[in-house]
Scaffold this motif. Structure first.
Motif, PDB file in Angstrom:
ATOM      1  N   PRO A  42       0.817  -1.221   0.000  1.00 25.09           N
ATOM      2  CA  PRO A  42       0.000   0.000   0.000  1.00 25.09           C
ATOM      3  C   PRO A  42       0.850   1.269   0.000  1.00 25.09           C
ATOM      4  CG  PRO A  42      -0.822  -1.557   1.611  1.00 25.09           C
ATOM      5  CD  PRO A  42       0.491  -2.091   1.127  1.00 25.09           C
ATOM      6  N   PRO A  44      -0.630   5.102  -0.918  1.00 25.06           N
ATOM      7  CA  PRO A  44      -1.715   5.907  -1.492  1.00 25.06           C
ATOM      8  C   PRO A  44      -1.278   6.853  -2.613  1.00 25.06           C
ATOM      9  CG  PRO A  44      -1.981   5.800   0.874  1.00 25.06           C
ATOM     10  CD  PRO A  44      -0.652   5.161   0.548  1.00 25.06           C
ATOM     11  N   LYS A  45      -0.170   7.555  -2.451  1.00 25.52           N
ATOM     12  CA  LYS A  45       0.251   8.499  -3.485  1.00 25.52           C
ATOM     13  C   LYS A  45       0.474   7.782  -4.813  1.00 25.52           C
ATOM     14  CE  LYS A  45       3.753  11.876  -4.760  1.00 25.52           C
ATOM     15  NZ  LYS A  45       4.996  12.552  -4.369  1.00 25.52           N
ATOM     16  N   GLU A  47      -0.669   4.861  -5.736  1.00 22.18           N
ATOM     17  CA  GLU A  47      -1.926   4.272  -6.202  1.00 22.18           C
ATOM     18  C   GLU A  47      -2.770   5.311  -6.933  1.00 22.18           C
ATOM     19  OE1 GLU A  47      -3.528   2.854  -2.521  1.00 22.18           O
ATOM     20  OE2 GLU A  47      -1.883   1.435  -2.255  1.00 22.18           O
ATOM     21  N   PHE A  48      -2.820   6.532  -6.397  1.00 23.34           N
ATOM     22  CA  PHE A  48      -3.600   7.583  -7.048  1.00 23.34           C
ATOM     23  C   PHE A  48      -2.976   8.001  -8.376  1.00 23.34           C
ATOM     24  CE2 PHE A  48      -5.910   7.938  -3.112  1.00 23.34           C
ATOM     25  CZ  PHE A  48      -7.153   8.375  -3.505  1.00 23.34           C
ATOM     26  N   ARG A  65      -7.530  -2.602  -0.467  1.00 24.94           N
ATOM     27  CA  ARG A  65      -6.871  -1.497   0.221  1.00 24.94           C
ATOM     28  C   ARG A  65      -7.824  -0.340   0.519  1.00 24.94           C
ATOM     29  NH1 ARG A  65      -1.289  -0.921  -3.364  1.00 24.94           N
ATOM     30  NH2 ARG A  65      -0.768  -3.134  -3.353  1.00 24.94           N
ATOM     31  N   TYR A  66      -8.957  -0.303  -0.149  1.00 26.52           N
ATOM     32  CA  TYR A  66      -9.844   0.853  -0.056  1.00 26.52           C
ATOM     33  C   TYR A  66     -11.201   0.570   0.580  1.00 26.52           C
ATOM     34  CZ  TYR A  66      -6.525   3.664  -2.518  1.00 26.52           C
ATOM     35  OH  TYR A  66      -5.396   4.354  -2.823  1.00 26.52           O
ATOM     36  N   ARG A  76      -8.363   6.854   1.789  1.00 25.78           N
ATOM     37  CA  ARG A  76      -6.903   6.708   1.812  1.00 25.78           C
ATOM     38  C   ARG A  76      -6.215   7.963   1.290  1.00 25.78           C
ATOM     39  NH1 ARG A  76      -4.147   2.169   2.412  1.00 25.78           N
ATOM     40  NH2 ARG A  76      -2.833   2.620   0.629  1.00 25.78           N
ATOM     41  N   HIS A  77      -6.958   8.808   0.597  1.00 28.00           N
ATOM     42  CA  HIS A  77      -6.383  10.063   0.119  1.00 28.00           C
ATOM     43  C   HIS A  77      -5.920  10.890   1.321  1.00 28.00           C
ATOM     44  CE1 HIS A  77      -5.447  13.294  -2.483  1.00 28.00           C
ATOM     45  NE2 HIS A  77      -6.282  12.975  -3.434  1.00 28.00           N
ATOM     46  N   MET A  80      -2.293  10.352   2.645  1.00 27.60           N
ATOM     47  CA  MET A  80      -1.127  10.828   1.908  1.00 27.60           C
ATOM     48  C   MET A  80      -0.453  11.957   2.672  1.00 27.60           C
ATOM     49  SD  MET A  80      -2.746  10.672  -1.942  1.00 27.60           S
ATOM     50  CE  MET A  80      -1.647  11.871  -2.560  1.00 27.60           C
TER      51      MET A  80
END
Length: 87
Positions: A42, A44-45, A47-48, A65-66, A76-77, A80
């Protein structure tokens, strides 16, 4: 609950967009192998960044993960790290 996309599916989707994880990493100012980290753990950065390139929400690629066990979307944003504006 849906399953996470297989790594090969993510790579194939990137190729359909005309790019690779390495190229996208460099394009976003990262080392060429950096975004590959999001494939295994995981982050987040990363993944986005990947999901944005594929025009989907990261939860579509990595539902495990979400979503919590009750199928509620996790923000999850918010996890970050925020860039310090004084730097």
């Amino acid at each position: 609950m849906k399953r996470d996309w297989h790594k090969a599916d993510i790579i194939a989707a990137m190729r359909k967009q005309g790019t690779t994880l390495a190229a996208l990493s460099r394009e976003t100012g990262l080392s060429s192998g950096t975004l590959a980290n999001a494939m295994d753990r995981p982050w987040p950065k990363g993944e986005f960044v990947i999901a944005d390139k594929l025009n989907v929400h990261p939860a579509e690629i990595w539902p495990s993960r979400y979503y919590d066990p009750d199928s509620n979307l996790i923000d999850r944003h918010a996890m970050m790290r925020k860039k310090n504006l004084t730097d």
